[in-house]
Scaffold this active site. Structure first.
Site, PDB file in Angstrom:
ATOM      1  N   ASP A  44       0.943  -1.159  -0.016  1.00 47.67           N
ATOM      2  CA  ASP A  44       0.080   0.005   0.193  1.00 47.67           C
ATOM      3  C   ASP A  44       0.822   1.299   0.129  1.00 47.67           C
ATOM      4  O   ASP A  44       1.582   1.533   0.816  1.00 47.67           O
ATOM      5  CB  ASP A  44      -0.795  -0.060   1.291  1.00 47.67           C
ATOM      6  CG  ASP A  44      -2.037   1.081   1.232  1.00 47.67           C
ATOM      7  OD1 ASP A  44      -2.121   1.828   0.194  1.00 47.67           O
ATOM      8  OD2 ASP A  44      -2.249   1.693   2.243  1.00 47.67           O
ATOM      9  N   ASP A 100      -1.496   6.217  -7.148  1.00 52.79           N
ATOM     10  CA  ASP A 100      -1.553   4.921  -6.053  1.00 52.79           C
ATOM     11  C   ASP A 100      -1.470   3.718  -6.706  1.00 52.79           C
ATOM     12  O   ASP A 100      -2.275   3.555  -7.676  1.00 52.79           O
ATOM     13  CB  ASP A 100      -2.914   5.426  -5.245  1.00 52.79           C
ATOM     14  CG  ASP A 100      -3.333   4.525  -4.344  1.00 52.79           C
ATOM     15  OD1 ASP A 100      -2.281   3.787  -3.637  1.00 52.79           O
ATOM     16  OD2 ASP A 100      -4.474   4.331  -4.242  1.00 52.79           O
TER      17      ASP A 100
END
Length: 441
Positions: free
Chosen positions: A117, A319
């Site tokens: 992440d 992201d």
């Protein structure tokens, strides 16, 4: 295919429709913990969370879009919470993700996979004894069986750097995610093994109370954000890169940490843009997006549309944990309108795909022209291959734009990053793109 492309207008690409394939291919021509710097860095493999599930590219996109919509809501909730000082709640972090990282923990090392992440910082795994734990594919880590496990003191730098901590039997943490998932336990240090390289004294959360269903693909999470408790910051490597294979590819993707993360200037053009710091969300990798071109039309998007506001709202982040790209709704409406104008295909209004813009493919089509798409980041015009933004499905006869709208921040997602080496250089505060065949890296 070169002869075919030579006949095309420069503003268009050709999408090949494979008649018998469910997922047609898109082809284009285009101290507290003081670690010493690792000599060369290391390399680990990444797997898509849906790998091994016998899903088509179309099905993976749809599953990813559902996860991405939830993630977008979490990320926007984080920013809004950070701008409201009156909110008394546990800090919200991004969580979840689209790729799993293979590593090992402890002495002797126990292998497990964790969600990668880039939108959060904490490294954590489920630990025994577990008052509440979700089902995970590997055995839960037992710190009593590791000779290198040690609890972190309350006076440590990492403990004070946590968004929420307490002091009892050592440093205790609570991390809350936007979908109401959470992990709670003690902070500790351990030896982590990445490939063949073992690194001692990595600070991580040993979670004995872990709630929510967003992490069941792995055994925890590895945060690669810009904050002090992330893996990147603890290793003091200064840079990392990843290279993500196509979403329908069975081959694994790659994460490179340290000096081996450098781009190879002999492999093609390198596009570099500054990383922007947002004081209210210091973990995110913000970029400066100046505009978008569809075909040969530079869209009249106001400069303020993608701007990072003084209160920390808005802006654009890159992201790896979000599947498709989300654009602020005023910009997305312009992109949508321009694609409709240039595609000259019937728009599908069924809403069956979960994507906001789909076209009906002509019966018997074997190829269709799609407009080029260029993202104009500050100092870097990123010309995307067709497969990085258009998804075709011959079984349903639809062709969809792998993008959506957002009311808040914009996100440059991982479909748009396929087969690119994406280098985060924290020392120079830059991010670089280089078109790369990721399965050959």
């Amino acid at each position: 295919m070169a002869s075919l492309y030579s006949l095309l207008c420069v503003a268009f690409l050709t999408l090949e429709i494979v008649a018998l394939s469910v997922s047609p291919a898109v082809s284009t021509s285009r101290g507290a913990l003081e670690h010493r710097r690792l000599q060369n860095g290391f390399r680990v493999t990444l797997r898509h969370v849906d790998s091994g599930k016998n899903l088509t590219k179309w099905e993976r996109i749809q599953r990813g879009v559902k996860r991405g919509n939830h993630r977008l809501q979490r990320l926007n909730a984080m920013v809004l919470a950070a701008t409201d000082a009156s909110e008394l709640q546990a800090p919200i972090t991004a969580g979840n993700g689209e790729f799993l990282m293979d590593l090992a923990i402890g002495t002797p090392p126990e292998s497990y996979s964790a969600i990668l992440d880039t939108g959060s910082d904490l490294i954590w795994t489920q630990c025994k004894p577990c008052s509440q734990c979700f089902d995970q594919p590997t055995p839960i880590f037992d710190p009593k069986k590791s000779s290198s496990f040690s609890k972190l003191s309350c006076s440590s730098h990492l403990c004070s750097a946590l968004p929420q901590s307490a002091c009892s039997d050592g440093c205790e943490y609570l991390y809350t995610y936007g979908d109401y998932s959470s992990t709670q336990g003690v902070m500790a240090v351990e030896t982590f093994t990445f490939g063949k390289l073992s690194v001692p004294n990595i600070g991580f959360g040993c979670g004995g109370d872990n709630q929510g269903d967003g992490f069941t693909q792995g055994a925890g999470l590895v945060g690669l954000g810009r904050g002090p408790v992330s893996l990147v910051s603890q290793l003091k490597q200064g840079k990392f890169s990843y290279c993500l294979t196509s979403i329908d590819d069975t081959k694994k993707s790659t994460l490179l940490m340290g000096s081996i993360a450098s781009v190879n200037r002999t492999l093609g053009a390198i596009k570099t843009t500054p990383l922007i710091h947002n004081p209210t969300q210091p973990s995110f990798y913000y970029l400066s997006l100046k505009g978008i071109t569809v075909g040969d039309t530079r869209l009249p998007i106001k400069k303020s549309t993608f701007a990072l506001e003084d209160d920390g709202t808005g802006g654009v982040i890159i992201d790896s944990g979000t599947t498709i790209t989300y654009l602020e709704e005023r910009a997305f409406d312009m992109v949508k309108k321009e694609f409709i104008s240039q595609m000259k295909l019937s728009v599908d209004t069924s809403g069956s795909t979960g994507l906001e813009l789909c076209f009906t493919l002509p019966s018997g089509s074997t190829d269709v022209e799609v407009p080029k798409l260029i993202f104009h980041f500050e100092g870097a015009d990123l010309d995307l291959p067709g497969e990085n933004y258009m998804i075709a499905d011959s079984s349903s006869g639809l062709l969809c734009l792998a993008m959506g709208s957002s009311s808040g921040m914009s996100i440059f997602g991982n479909v748009q990053q396929q087969n690119m080496l994406v280098l985060h250089d924290l020392e120079k505060a830059t991010l670089s793109f280089q078109h790369t065949q990721c399965d050959k890296l």
